[in-house]
Structures are given as structure tokens and as C-alpha cells.
Design an enzyme around this catalytic site. Structure first.
Site, PDB file in Angstrom:
ATOM      1  N   ASP A 157       7.607  18.400  -8.322  1.00  0.00           N
ATOM      2  CA  ASP A 157       7.871  19.562  -7.320  1.00  0.00           C
ATOM      3  C   ASP A 157       6.781  19.324  -6.067  1.00  0.00           C
ATOM      4  O   ASP A 157       5.525  19.490  -6.204  1.00  0.00           O
ATOM      5  CB  ASP A 157       7.570  20.916  -8.083  1.00  0.00           C
ATOM      6  CG  ASP A 157       7.739  22.039  -7.105  1.00  0.00           C
ATOM      7  OD1 ASP A 157       8.000  21.911  -6.097  1.00  0.00           O
ATOM      8  OD2 ASP A 157       7.340  23.207  -7.771  1.00  0.00           O
ATOM      9  N   GLU A 194      12.538  21.635   2.340  1.00  0.00           N
ATOM     10  CA  GLU A 194      12.963  20.701   1.156  1.00  0.00           C
ATOM     11  C   GLU A 194      14.408  20.429   1.346  1.00  0.00           C
ATOM     12  O   GLU A 194      14.718  19.481   0.924  1.00  0.00           O
ATOM     13  CB  GLU A 194      12.571  21.223   0.041  1.00  0.00           C
ATOM     14  CG  GLU A 194      10.987  21.250  -0.318  1.00  0.00           C
ATOM     15  CD  GLU A 194      10.663  21.482  -1.751  1.00  0.00           C
ATOM     16  OE1 GLU A 194      11.473  21.960  -2.497  1.00  0.00           O
ATOM     17  OE2 GLU A 194       9.407  21.500  -2.188  1.00  0.00           O
ATOM     18  N   HIS A 214       0.957  -1.408  -0.027  1.00  0.00           N
ATOM     19  CA  HIS A 214      -0.323   0.119   0.075  1.00  0.00           C
ATOM     20  C   HIS A 214       0.977   1.293  -0.131  1.00  0.00           C
ATOM     21  O   HIS A 214       1.992   1.344   0.800  1.00  0.00           O
ATOM     22  CB  HIS A 214      -0.927  -0.038   1.181  1.00  0.00           C
ATOM     23  CG  HIS A 214      -2.066  -0.685   1.257  1.00  0.00           C
ATOM     24  ND1 HIS A 214      -1.922  -2.023   1.424  1.00  0.00           N
ATOM     25  CD2 HIS A 214      -3.421  -0.346   1.287  1.00  0.00           C
ATOM     26  CE1 HIS A 214      -3.202  -2.506   1.651  1.00  0.00           C
ATOM     27  NE2 HIS A 214      -3.977  -1.592   1.264  1.00  0.00           N
ATOM     28  N   GLN A 259       9.772  26.803   0.544  1.00  0.00           N
ATOM     29  CA  GLN A 259      10.194  25.403  -0.087  1.00  0.00           C
ATOM     30  C   GLN A 259      11.600  25.137   0.185  1.00  0.00           C
ATOM     31  O   GLN A 259      12.231  24.136   0.350  1.00  0.00           O
ATOM     32  CB  GLN A 259       9.821  25.440  -1.362  1.00  0.00           C
ATOM     33  CG  GLN A 259       8.281  25.239  -1.797  1.00  0.00           C
ATOM     34  CD  GLN A 259       8.096  25.239  -3.289  1.00  0.00           C
ATOM     35  OE1 GLN A 259       8.571  24.294  -3.817  1.00  0.00           O
ATOM     36  NE2 GLN A 259       7.284  25.897  -3.908  1.00  0.00           N
ATOM     37  N   ASN A 308       8.320  -3.581   3.080  1.00  0.00           N
ATOM     38  CA  ASN A 308       6.742  -3.387   3.149  1.00  0.00           C
ATOM     39  C   ASN A 308       6.646  -3.795   4.794  1.00  0.00           C
ATOM     40  O   ASN A 308       5.841  -2.940   5.524  1.00  0.00           O
ATOM     41  CB  ASN A 308       5.928  -4.352   2.506  1.00  0.00           C
ATOM     42  CG  ASN A 308       4.627  -4.125   2.516  1.00  0.00           C
ATOM     43  OD1 ASN A 308       4.131  -3.117   2.911  1.00  0.00           O
ATOM     44  ND2 ASN A 308       3.650  -4.958   2.378  1.00  0.00           N
TER      45      ASN A 308
HETATM   46 MN    MN Z   1       8.989  21.886  -4.260  1.00  0.00          MN
END
Ligand code: MN
Length: 291
Positions: free
Chosen positions: A256, A270, A123, A266, A154
Site C-alpha cells: 500500500d 494512484e 541500485h 490515494q 539498468n
Molecule cells: Mn495506497
């Protein structure tokens, strides 16, 4: 005179009509409102509901939203918002089935395609995150939400991170999660058009309660990003061994993440690698700052 006015009125009506038709957004790029909570932070691959976009086909469900890769027979990514009320007491439904919402001409992966392959039906939006109603839980068992994962991945670190994420929700957070896989390792024995990926990744934004909006994401928002190899021999490994940055996953996949969030934010969230531990609470931070 009367007929002139009638003519003018008719023209006004027609042009208004024409304008409405023209300015209406293309339906193939619009996400239906019901699952909007799963895509608050953007559509990382610009997936659409246009069937000619078969390898980046958007499927929006009340429980999660995904981009399907028809050639690979797996999702590119699956995105879902998780809050306390999503987690209930419903038993695992185990209703693995082809996705009925996939257009007829698409590749419909069957539950049996995985049997005897040595790979689990892994999943992406996991079953335990959708346990408020039987319908919600059952919705996670469509094959478009599955990726061939090794049993050790998993049931090992991948599952441990899923459990850890739910403990964050238990302690009052909300999460925005996105998971996918990349690379080509092999194909399934029974269905050689279903691709087995080399690795699986996940990006989690940790939000305050009621915080599933762009305005709630700040430069210090916790983002947990992992990439785990789709191999055996990692079952006992801690999920924290696979921490990376969202930016590294963006570079690898071309997606993105957090595209609706201002670029400066971001750039912070990120590129910061998470420690795997919740940061000090507000109270204790204030205490430490006390002279
Ligand atoms: Mn981004």
C-alpha cells in the site's frame, strides 16, 4: 502512619514505572527519527526491525529506508526522499559490499555473487541521488540496495528515469521515491539463493520545494509509476513506454503506497497514469483560464 505513607508512595512510583514500560511502543515497529523523511508516505509492506520478520525486514539508514527479503537476497522495496541538497559533486565510490547492518544470521549477499551472472548489480536508491558526501554515496553500494537487473534495463530506461527525476529536482521539485522488483525469473549462477526478478517498478511523487509532508499531497499531485521488464533488448526504449499506475503496482505486489494520505486522495493519485511530461506551470494555467 509514616510507614503507611511510605508504602503508598512506593506503590505510586511502582505503578507509574509499570505504566511507562507498558505504554512504550514496541521498538521493533518504530522507525528511527533520522531517516523519517524517507517514510513520510508510509511503510508499504509494514516491514519491521524484528529479525523473525526476515522476508520483510526494515533497514532504516540516513540515506534511504528498505525492506529486505532474506529468502530472495534482495530488497522488497527501497524508499528515499530526494531534494536538491542531496545532489552534489562527489565521485562514484564503487564500494559494493555486504550490508553490515543486516543481522548476522541473515543471508549476506556478496558483490562477487553477481560476477559472471550476466546481471548488473542494479541500485534501487541510485548512486547519483546521493552525491553530497562520500559517506552518502558509499551508503548506496550496500548489497541490500541491489537487485539483479539486465544491463539493458539498468543502463537503459531505468537509468533514463533516474536522470529525468533529477531534472525535476533541478527545476525546484522534491521527490518521494520508492522502487522494487517482483516476480522470479531465475537465480544468480554463483549464488543460487539470490533471485532474479521478472520486472522492476518505481513510484515517484512529485512534490513542491519543502513539500515532503502528507499535507502537501493533493488529488492533483503528480505521481509517476513505471514497471519495466527485467529483460535484454530494451536499452534504447524510453522510460515513458513503461508508464503504469501506482494502483496497478499495489495490486501486483500487495503493498500500500501513500498509506498515510487520505483514501480519497490515494484513489486519485494512484489510479491516474502519468503522461511522462511535466504539467503546465501555475502561471500558464492561469493564463489559459483568462477569458
Ligand atoms: Mn495506497
Amino acid at each position: 502512619m509514616r510507614s503507611l505513607w511510605t508504602g503508598v508512595a512506593l506503590l505510586v512510583v511502582i505503578s507509574a514505572w509499570y505504566d511507562v514500560g507498558r505504554t512504550q511502543p514496541r521498538t521493533d515497529t518504530v522507525v528511527p527519527p533520522a531517516p523519517a523523511r524517507h517514510l513520510v508516505f508510509g511503510n508499504p509492506s509494514h516491514a519491521t526491525t524484528n529479525p523473525s520478520d526476515a522476508d520483510n525486514f526494515l533497514l532504516a539508514k540516513p540515506q534511504f529506508v528498505l525492506s529486505y527479503h532474506n529468502t530472495h537476497g534482495t530488497p522488497n522495496w527501497v524508499s528515499w526522499h530526494l531534494k536538491k541538497s542531496d545532489i552534489g559533486k562527489v565521485e562514484r565510490q564503487d564500494t559494493f559490499r555486504p550490508d553490515p547492518e543486516l543481522p548476522r544470521q541473515f543471508k549476506h549477499v556478496l558483490p562477487n555473487d553477481y560476477v559472471g551472472s550476466g546481471f548488473d548489480r542494479g541500485h534501487m536508491c541510485n548512486s547519483k541521488d546521493r552525491t553530497q558526501t562520500e559517506a552518502d554515496n558509499s551508503a548506496t553500494f550496500v548489497m541490500t540496495n541491489m537487485v539483479p537487473q539486465t544491463p539493458d534495463l539498468n543502463r537503459g530506461p531505468w537509468e533514463k528515469l533516474e536522470s529525468y527525476a533529477r531534472t525535476l529536482v533541478g527545476s525546484g521539485r522534491e521527490l518521494s521515491m520508492i522502487a522494487g522488483c517482483s516476480g522470479a525469473r531465475t537465480t544468480l549462477r554463483r549464488a543460487n539463493t539470490v533471485q532474479v526478478p521478472e520486472s522492476c517498478w518505481k513510484v515517484i511523487a512529485v512534490l513542491p520545494r519543502g513539500g515532503n509532508t502528507v499535507a502537501h499531497v493533493e488529488s492533483n499531485t503528480r505521481v509517476i509509476a513505471v514497471e519495466m521488464p527485467n529483460t535484454q533488448g530494451i536499452k534504447k526504449k524510453d522510460w515513458r513506454a513503461f508508464l503504469t499506475t501506482a494502483r496497478a503496482i499495489e495490486a501486483k505486489t500487495g503493498y500500500d503506497f501513500f498509506s498515510t494520505v487520505p483514501t480519497e486522495i490515494q484513489d486519485q493519485i494512484e489510479t491516474r497514469k502519468d503522461t511522462g511530461r511535466a504539467r503546465a506551470t501555475r502561471t500558464s494555467t492561469r493564463e489559459r483560464r483568462r477569458p
